[in-house]
Design a protein around this motif. Structure first.
Motif, PDB file in Angstrom:
ATOM      1  N   LYS A  66       0.817  -1.218   0.000  1.00 24.77           N
ATOM      2  CA  LYS A  66       0.000   0.000   0.000  1.00 24.77           C
ATOM      3  C   LYS A  66       0.851   1.269   0.000  1.00 24.77           C
ATOM      4  CE  LYS A  66      -4.230  -1.828   2.106  1.00 24.77           C
ATOM      5  NZ  LYS A  66      -3.844  -3.246   2.252  1.00 24.77           N
ATOM      6  N   GLU A  67       1.984   1.247   0.704  1.00 25.06           N
ATOM      7  CA  GLU A  67       2.825   2.435   0.741  1.00 25.06           C
ATOM      8  C   GLU A  67       3.355   2.763  -0.649  1.00 25.06           C
ATOM      9  OE1 GLU A  67       7.022   4.009   2.731  1.00 25.06           O
ATOM     10  OE2 GLU A  67       6.006   2.274   3.607  1.00 25.06           O
ATOM     11  N   ALA A  68       3.850   1.751  -1.350  1.00 28.02           N
ATOM     12  CA  ALA A  68       4.365   1.965  -2.703  1.00 28.02           C
ATOM     13  C   ALA A  68       3.241   2.357  -3.649  1.00 28.02           C
ATOM     14  CB  ALA A  68       5.069   0.707  -3.201  1.00 28.02           C
ATOM     15  N   ALA A  69       2.059   1.767  -3.458  1.00 33.93           N
ATOM     16  CA  ALA A  69       0.914   2.087  -4.313  1.00 33.93           C
ATOM     17  C   ALA A  69       0.504   3.543  -4.139  1.00 33.93           C
ATOM     18  CB  ALA A  69      -0.256   1.161  -3.984  1.00 33.93           C
ATOM     19  N   GLU A  70       0.529   4.041  -2.894  1.00 36.83           N
ATOM     20  CA  GLU A  70       0.184   5.443  -2.669  1.00 36.83           C
ATOM     21  C   GLU A  70       1.272   6.371  -3.217  1.00 36.83           C
ATOM     22  OE1 GLU A  70      -0.889   6.237   1.357  1.00 36.83           O
ATOM     23  OE2 GLU A  70      -2.846   5.254   1.151  1.00 36.83           O
ATOM     24  N   THR A  71       2.522   5.923  -3.175  1.00 42.66           N
ATOM     25  CA  THR A  71       3.598   6.703  -3.793  1.00 42.66           C
ATOM     26  C   THR A  71       3.335   6.868  -5.284  1.00 42.66           C
ATOM     27  OG1 THR A  71       5.216   5.906  -2.177  1.00 42.66           O
ATOM     28  CG2 THR A  71       6.087   6.800  -4.220  1.00 42.66           C
ATOM     29  N   TYR A  72       2.831   5.804  -5.916  1.00 41.66           N
ATOM     30  CA  TYR A  72       2.488   5.842  -7.341  1.00 41.66           C
ATOM     31  C   TYR A  72       1.366   6.852  -7.593  1.00 41.66           C
ATOM     32  CZ  TYR A  72       1.248   4.013 -11.995  1.00 41.66           C
ATOM     33  OH  TYR A  72       0.969   3.884 -13.339  1.00 41.66           O
ATOM     34  N   ILE A  73       0.343   6.838  -6.764  1.00 46.73           N
ATOM     35  CA  ILE A  73      -0.770   7.767  -6.946  1.00 46.73           C
ATOM     36  C   ILE A  73      -0.317   9.204  -6.713  1.00 46.73           C
ATOM     37  CG2 ILE A  73      -3.039   8.454  -6.058  1.00 46.73           C
ATOM     38  CD1 ILE A  73      -3.621   5.495  -5.578  1.00 46.73           C
ATOM     39  N   ASN A  74       0.540   9.416  -5.723  1.00 47.54           N
ATOM     40  CA  ASN A  74       1.099  10.753  -5.517  1.00 47.54           C
ATOM     41  C   ASN A  74       1.804  11.249  -6.768  1.00 47.54           C
ATOM     42  OD1 ASN A  74       0.569  11.903  -2.909  1.00 47.54           O
ATOM     43  ND2 ASN A  74       1.779  10.284  -1.990  1.00 47.54           N
ATOM     44  N   PHE A  75       2.508  10.351  -7.436  1.00 46.02           N
ATOM     45  CA  PHE A  75       3.209  10.763  -8.651  1.00 46.02           C
ATOM     46  C   PHE A  75       2.218  11.138  -9.743  1.00 46.02           C
ATOM     47  CE2 PHE A  75       5.194   9.966 -12.773  1.00 46.02           C
ATOM     48  CZ  PHE A  75       6.318  10.787 -12.674  1.00 46.02           C
ATOM     49  N   LEU A  76       1.136  10.364  -9.905  1.00 53.05           N
ATOM     50  CA  LEU A  76       0.132  10.683 -10.923  1.00 53.05           C
ATOM     51  C   LEU A  76      -0.435  12.083 -10.734  1.00 53.05           C
ATOM     52  CD1 LEU A  76      -1.928   7.352 -11.130  1.00 53.05           C
ATOM     53  CD2 LEU A  76      -0.068   8.098 -12.627  1.00 53.05           C
ATOM     54  N   LEU A  77      -0.501  12.530  -9.472  1.00 50.50           N
ATOM     55  CA  LEU A  77      -1.062  13.843  -9.156  1.00 50.50           C
ATOM     56  C   LEU A  77      -0.029  14.959  -9.191  1.00 50.50           C
ATOM     57  CD1 LEU A  77      -3.268  12.799  -6.108  1.00 50.50           C
ATOM     58  CD2 LEU A  77      -4.050  13.202  -8.454  1.00 50.50           C
ATOM     59  N   SER A  78       1.239  14.612  -9.264  1.00 51.16           N
ATOM     60  CA  SER A  78       2.303  15.608  -9.201  1.00 51.16           C
ATOM     61  C   SER A  78       2.295  16.507 -10.432  1.00 51.16           C
ATOM     62  CB  SER A  78       3.662  14.912  -9.103  1.00 51.16           C
ATOM     63  OG  SER A  78       3.983  14.246 -10.318  1.00 51.16           O
ATOM     64  N   GLU A  79       2.899  17.681 -10.303  1.00 48.02           N
ATOM     65  CA  GLU A  79       2.979  18.593 -11.442  1.00 48.02           C
ATOM     66  C   GLU A  79       3.726  17.940 -12.597  1.00 48.02           C
ATOM     67  OE1 GLU A  79       3.820  22.625 -11.343  1.00 48.02           O
ATOM     68  OE2 GLU A  79       2.218  23.086  -9.912  1.00 48.02           O
ATOM     69  N   GLU A  80       4.766  17.167 -12.299  1.00 51.36           N
ATOM     70  CA  GLU A  80       5.525  16.491 -13.361  1.00 51.36           C
ATOM     71  C   GLU A  80       4.612  15.576 -14.176  1.00 51.36           C
ATOM     72  OE1 GLU A  80       9.172  13.267 -14.000  1.00 51.36           O
ATOM     73  OE2 GLU A  80       8.758  14.055 -12.007  1.00 51.36           O
ATOM     74  N   ALA A  81       3.867  14.725 -13.493  1.00 48.76           N
ATOM     75  CA  ALA A  81       2.995  13.783 -14.200  1.00 48.76           C
ATOM     76  C   ALA A  81       1.815  14.486 -14.858  1.00 48.76           C
ATOM     77  CB  ALA A  81       2.498  12.704 -13.244  1.00 48.76           C
ATOM     78  N   GLN A  82       1.303  15.550 -14.230  1.00 49.93           N
ATOM     79  CA  GLN A  82       0.204  16.295 -14.829  1.00 49.93           C
ATOM     80  C   GLN A  82       0.646  16.993 -16.118  1.00 49.93           C
ATOM     81  OE1 GLN A  82      -3.319  16.681 -13.737  1.00 49.93           O
ATOM     82  NE2 GLN A  82      -2.534  14.696 -13.067  1.00 49.93           N
ATOM     83  N   LYS A  83       1.888  17.454 -16.161  1.00 45.30           N
ATOM     84  CA  LYS A  83       2.409  18.056 -17.396  1.00 45.30           C
ATOM     85  C   LYS A  83       2.582  17.000 -18.478  1.00 45.30           C
ATOM     86  CE  LYS A  83       4.653  22.027 -15.202  1.00 45.30           C
ATOM     87  NZ  LYS A  83       5.939  22.668 -14.826  1.00 45.30           N
ATOM     88  N   ILE A  84       2.973  15.792 -18.084  1.00 41.40           N
ATOM     89  CA  ILE A  84       3.038  14.692 -19.053  1.00 41.40           C
ATOM     90  C   ILE A  84       1.632  14.398 -19.578  1.00 41.40           C
ATOM     91  CG2 ILE A  84       3.515  12.227 -19.351  1.00 41.40           C
ATOM     92  CD1 ILE A  84       5.754  12.522 -17.267  1.00 41.40           C
TER      93      ILE A  84
END
Length: 349
Positions: free
Chosen positions: A280-298
């Motif tokens: 779950k910790e790694a899975a939430e890290t993944y979701i945090n990345f999807l929401l990050s400015e970096e991923a949102q710009k992608i």
């Protein structure tokens, strides 16, 4: 703001890594490391499995960026349409536990169903600061990762901009008899959501759906084939998610978008963590990345609309504030979705 989402933002590690992604035909591996050895350890690599309906090349790009930032977390993917994902999850539940850590697909009603069944874990360390309130689940089980409106699209070689339909009501005009195409709500999660939103709308409702059926639209299997029919001119006007129109236009196809005057239904491609996940910790890290400015710009580079107003929309697309998005009662749309799909199918016969 969700009651259980977000206590702190996670730090992003910077390092290079080799991306290993399994495509739709691949089987996700079973098991995985214990949650205690997740992203907090730089010496061991944790593998998470993501079930997604994202197009293969787009999820590959996101995952490559994620694994570069988080070399201690490997991502494997099973990619399929929403209906196929739901069937796979149901089969896995019947035989044991769900074999994935993250679900990233479709629409809020799909996630509402899984949350109600106890299949999703409450998110505890996902940072929602700066994310649009409209995409955050109030109960804290999932969060939207992009805005995907359904719009009217038309072939610019066949229909001029001045003549193009600008509203849902325009589509029931007899001039569009045998000229329309739209995705099948029995296959497409977005289309099923749209059917329920239309049925719940005071301005549209069952009368509009019935009138639409009288124009005998072609029902394509999903949004992809729908967009291709419009771009080819075979069915020069259609109902489709807007990012596919931008993709095709960028590739040179004669296709353009009209955001309906009454408002566009939209899905948010939510992400959530399965309760049965050991990571779950790694899975939430993944979701945090999807929401990050970096991923949102992608995501914007991939022709999607962002869930952060601080990130610009794709070139040539109105700002989020300038797009009329329909925001129906989610509970009513969720509860009425099966009936809406049946109503739609009856009208199209």
């Amino acid at each position: 703001m969700s009651r259980s989402i977000l206590r702190s933002s996670l730090a992003v590690a910077s390092a290079a890594a080799t991306a290993f992604v399994l495509v739709a035909c691949s089987e996700p591996t079973e098991g995985g490391s214990d949650a205690d050895s997740t992203a907090s350890s730089s010496d061991e690599q944790v593998t998470i499995t993501v079930y997604t309906s994202e197009p293969e090349e787009k999820v590959d790009e996101i995952n490559a960026a994620f694994m570069e930032a988080h070399p201690d977390i490997n991502v494997e993917v099973y990619r399929a349409g929403t209906g196929d994902l739901n069937a796979r999850i149901a089969s896995e539940k019947q035989s044991g536990d769900i074999e994935a850590d993250v679900l990233w697909a479709a629409d809020s009603p799909t996630f509402e169903g899984y949350a109600a069944d106890g299949d999703l874990a409450e998110l505890e360390n996902v940072d929602t600061e700066g994310v649009m309130e409209e995409v955050i689940d109030e109960e804290g089980f999932y969060i939207g990762t992009r805005i995907i409106p359904t719009v009217i699209a038309y072939n610019t070689d066949v229909v001029s901009e001045d003549e193009a339909p600008q509203s849902w009501q325009d589509l029931i005009d007899p001039q569009y008899m045998d000229k329309l195409v739209m995705p099948d709500p029995a296959v497409s999660g977005a289309a099923a959501f749209n059917a329920s939103v239309w049925l719940e709308s005071e301005k549209l409702g069952e009368e509009w759906i019935t009138a639409l059926g009288e124009n005998q639209p072609m029902i394509a299997q999903s949004n992809g084939p729908t967009s291709q029919e419009i771009a080819s001119g075979s069915r020069p006007v259609g109902v489709v998610v807007d990012y596919l129109v931008r993709d095709l236009a960028a590739a040179g196809s004669p296709i353009a978008t009209a955001y309906p005057e009454e408002g566009a239904p939209y899905i948010t491609e939510p992400a959530g963590v399965f309760e049965s996940s050991d990571n779950k910790e790694a899975a939430e890290t993944y979701i945090n990345f999807l929401l990050s400015e970096e991923a949102q710009k992608i995501a914007v580079e991939q022709a999607y609309l962002p869930v952060r107003e601080s990130v610009d929309t794709p070139e040539g697309t109105p700002a989020l504030a300038d797009i009329n998005l329909l925001t129906p009662d989610l509970e009513a749309v969720t509860e009425g979705q099966d009936a809406a799909v049946a109503t739609f199918q009856d009208a199209m016969k």
